[in-house]
Each structure stands twice: as C-alpha cells, then as structure tokens.
Design an enzyme around this catalytic site. Structure first.
Site, short mmCIF file in Angstrom:
data_model
loop_
_atom_site.label_atom_id
_atom_site.label_comp_id
_atom_site.label_asym_id
_atom_site.label_seq_id
_atom_site.Cartn_x
_atom_site.Cartn_y
_atom_site.Cartn_z
CB ILE A 22 -20.86 15.27 10.83
CG1 ILE A 22 -19.95 15.45 12.27
CG2 ILE A 22 -22.14 14.38 11.17
CD1 ILE A 22 -20.87 16.38 13.24
CG ASP A 67 -26.58 28.39 -0.28
OD1 ASP A 67 -26.90 27.91 0.79
OD2 ASP A 67 -26.11 29.37 -0.52
CB VAL A 68 -29.43 23.92 2.63
CG1 VAL A 68 -28.64 22.42 2.00
CG2 VAL A 68 -28.79 24.24 3.66
CG ASN A 94 -23.88 17.10 8.17
OD1 ASN A 94 -23.40 16.71 9.04
ND2 ASN A 94 -23.09 17.53 7.33
CE1 TYR A 162 -24.42 24.71 15.46
CE2 TYR A 162 -24.54 24.15 17.58
CZ TYR A 162 -24.66 23.88 16.40
OH TYR A 162 -24.18 22.53 16.19
CE LYS A 166 -27.07 22.24 14.28
NZ LYS A 166 -27.46 21.49 13.26
P1 NAD Z 1 -18.06 21.47 9.06
O1 NAD Z 1 -18.08 22.71 9.16
O2 NAD Z 1 -16.87 20.42 9.30
O3 NAD Z 1 -18.89 20.77 7.60
C1 NAD Z 1 -20.04 21.42 7.13
C2 NAD Z 1 -20.31 21.18 6.07
O4 NAD Z 1 -21.59 22.05 5.41
C3 NAD Z 1 -19.23 21.90 4.86
O5 NAD Z 1 -18.86 21.04 4.03
C4 NAD Z 1 -19.88 23.14 4.35
O6 NAD Z 1 -19.32 23.68 3.09
C5 NAD Z 1 -21.30 22.75 4.46
N1 NAD Z 1 -22.32 23.93 4.44
C6 NAD Z 1 -22.36 24.84 4.98
N2 NAD Z 1 -23.31 25.78 4.68
C7 NAD Z 1 -23.86 24.97 3.84
C8 NAD Z 1 -25.09 25.64 2.91
N3 NAD Z 1 -25.71 26.62 3.14
N4 NAD Z 1 -25.57 24.65 1.95
C9 NAD Z 1 -24.83 23.59 1.74
N5 NAD Z 1 -23.79 23.03 2.58
C10 NAD Z 1 -23.52 24.03 3.56
O7 NAD Z 1 -19.24 20.97 10.23
P2 NAD Z 1 -19.70 19.66 11.06
O8 NAD Z 1 -18.87 19.82 12.39
O9 NAD Z 1 -19.27 18.48 10.14
O10 NAD Z 1 -21.00 19.81 11.21
C11 NAD Z 1 -22.04 19.14 10.54
C12 NAD Z 1 -23.41 19.32 11.10
O11 NAD Z 1 -23.13 18.94 12.73
C13 NAD Z 1 -24.03 20.71 11.35
O12 NAD Z 1 -25.32 20.89 11.27
C14 NAD Z 1 -23.52 20.94 12.74
O13 NAD Z 1 -24.43 21.77 13.38
C15 NAD Z 1 -23.58 19.67 13.29
N6 NAD Z 1 -23.08 19.30 14.89
C16 NAD Z 1 -21.69 19.60 14.72
C17 NAD Z 1 -20.75 19.19 16.02
C18 NAD Z 1 -19.62 19.57 16.07
O14 NAD Z 1 -19.22 19.61 17.22
N7 NAD Z 1 -18.85 19.25 14.96
C19 NAD Z 1 -21.76 19.19 17.16
C20 NAD Z 1 -23.44 18.94 17.07
C21 NAD Z 1 -23.83 19.19 15.83
#
Ligand code: NAD
Length: 258
Positions: A22, A67-68, A94, A162, A166
């Site tokens: 995302i 790293d956030v 994100n 989780y 959220k």
């Molecule tokens: P993903 O795992 O595909 O990508 C997440 C990215 O965040 C990765 O590139 C990872 O390296 C990076 N990351 C992880 N920990 C980190 C940190 N400590 N510091 C910096 N970067 C870090 O995940 P996604 O599906 O793209 O999800 C993105 C966001 O959307 C997240 O907050 C997730 O909770 C939220 N979300 C996702 C979904 C879904 O179904 N995919 C649904 C609702 C919410």
C-alpha cells in the site's frame, strides 16, 4: 477548479513503509499528482527498488532508510528531510505489521509489543516529528493507515493485538486532528479492508478456507488492491479534502455494513 485541488505540485510528501504494498502505491499516487515523494522504509533494498520504480515513471522520488519504532531516528530523518527540502506538506503513516492468527491467550509479550511498537508508537513518533514542522509552517496533511480491524473483529483469524493497535490509531488520529485543527494541520485516516499485499498472503495465498470466509464476509465479494487505498490517501492528502480532519474513511468493499 476541482481537479486543481487534487494537484500536489510543489508539495513534499513522506510515505513510511513505502518499500512495497500500500505504501508503494501511495507514493506513486502522490508522485503522479506532482508531489516530491520521500520513500521511507526500514529495509534499504525495498527503498531502492521502490524509488527506482517511481523514477521510471518520472516521479520526483528520494529514499531514506527509516525504522519508525526508533523515535530518535525518526526525529533525525525528519530534520534531514526538512534541511534538504525546506518543508514537509504530506505525511502518510503507512508502515505497519500484522502477524495474525495468534490467539489472545497465546500472545507473547514480544508479539504484543512488536505490533504496538510499529503500528501505534512508530506512527505517533512520525506524527510528532513531522507534525512539529507542519505546525511551524501552519499547514500540512497527515494521513494514517488504520484498518477496518479498528472497527470490527476479523473472522476467522484471531489478532487482538493488531485490532487494538488499529483502533488506537483511529482515536489518535481524532485526538491529533482536534489539537491541530486551528493551526492548519489536518489529520485523517483510511481504514482498508483486506488488500492484496505480502501482508495478507497468509490468507489470500496460503489458507483457502480463511480466504473464502474473508470474501463471504465482504459485500463486494472481493479483496482490494493497493491502488484503491492510494487514491483515497491522495484525496485526503490534497486540498480536495480541505474540510476534513479527524475522519476515519472506510475503504472496505462494504465489509462494515454487515
Ligand atoms: P506490507 O507488509 O506489504 O508492507 C509494509 C511495509 O512497511 C514494508 O515495506 C515494510 O518493510 C515496512 N515496515 C515494516 N515495519 C517498519 C518499520 N518499523 N519502519 C519502517 N517501515 C516498516 O503491508 P501492507 O499490506 O502494504 O500494509 C501497509 C499498511 O496498511 C499497514 O499499516 C497495514 O496495517 C495497513 N493495512 C493493510 C491491510 C491489508 O490487507 N494489506 C488492511 C488494512 C490495513
């Protein structure tokens, strides 16, 4: 006039976790709208790959390893970005993690902390660091990525850590929005349904029965794609959403209707 409001020329946008999924789609959406995009991710190879993709599309993109969860690192990176670009106009929080399908009674301290550290604490460190600059400027738009899991309890996989993280993101969004509304900084969130990214492969690719339940519980009968969240993020980040702050916008294929 209306299309003008969606343009982001001259804006600087930081997207955390933009190395894939995302976040990468958000970086592209904001970049296509004209923003200079800073791809921030904890993994350098993902930063490099994402920046390279954006540059291929002629988007003004820069990368930074971040790293956030490390508040001092967040402050240092914010200072560095402000030094290089003078201002920061958009922050998309994100970066997030979901190691789901763990029962509450089996959740270890480390598992709980891991999710809170990234999803909640890390998001706050970024809001604080970049928010300070936006308050100084008197303008800015923050978009947090929450989740429908902040509203509902997912089925069938247990993931209380989780869901709680959220729900906290949603209320933190409203709290910051109220504090900063009179000072030119808007804070909103998007709450997605299941989106097809590496994060959800445990269901979409690896567990047919779980995936079937997800689809049955969704009025649209499908999961979403990253660009379907990125377009909502783009709207909230832009002046088209100038009256919106403290909103948690569901993009859930109707999941929360039932
Ligand atoms: P993903 O795992 O595909 O990508 C997440 C990215 O965040 C990765 O590139 C990872 O390296 C990076 N990351 C992880 N920990 C980190 C940190 N400590 N510091 C910096 N970067 C870090 O995940 P996604 O599906 O793209 O999800 C993105 C966001 O959307 C997240 O907050 C997730 O909770 C939220 N979300 C996702 C979904 C879904 O179904 N995919 C649904 C609702 C919410």
């Amino acid at each position: 006039m209306y299309l003008e409001k969606l343009k982001l020329d001259g804006k600087v946008a930081v997207v955390t976790g933009a190395g894939q999924g995302i976040g990468a789609a958000c970086a592209r959406a904001l970049g296509e709208a004209g923003a200079t995009v800073i791809v921030a991710d904890m993994l350098q190879d993902r930063v490099d790959a994402s920046v390279a993709e954006l540059k291929k599309l002629k988007i003004k993109a820069h990368g930074v390893k971040l790293d956030v969860t490390k508040s001092k690192e967040v402050d240092a990176v914010a200072a560095q970005i402000i030094k290089q670009h003078d201002h920061v106009d958009i922050l998309v929080n994100n970066a997030g993690v979901a190691k789901s399908d763990v029962k509450a009674e089996d959740t270890s301290d480390d598992h709980w902390r891991f999710h809170m550290d990234v999803n909640l604490d890390g998001l706050f460190w970024c809001c604080r660091a970049f928010g300070r600059q936006m308050l100084k400027q008197g303008s800015g738009s923050i978009v947090n990525i929450g989740s429908m899991s902040g509203f509902i309890v997912n089925k069938p996989q247990p993931q209380s850590f989780y869901n709680a993280s959220k729900a906290a993101v949603h209320h933190l969004t409203r709290s910051l929005a109220a504090e900063w509304a009179m000072r030119g900084v808007r804070v909103n969130a998007v709450a997605p349904t299941y989106i097809e990214t590496p994060l959800t492969s445990f269901g979409i690719r690896e567990n047919e029965a779980m995936y079937k339940t997800w689809l049955e519980m969704t009025p649209m009968g499908r999961v979403g794609q990253p660009d379907e969240i990125a377009s909502v993020v783009h709207f909230l980040a832009s002046d088209a959403a100038s009256l919106m702050t403290g909103s948690i916008v569901l993009a859930d294929g109707g999941y929360c209707c039932w």
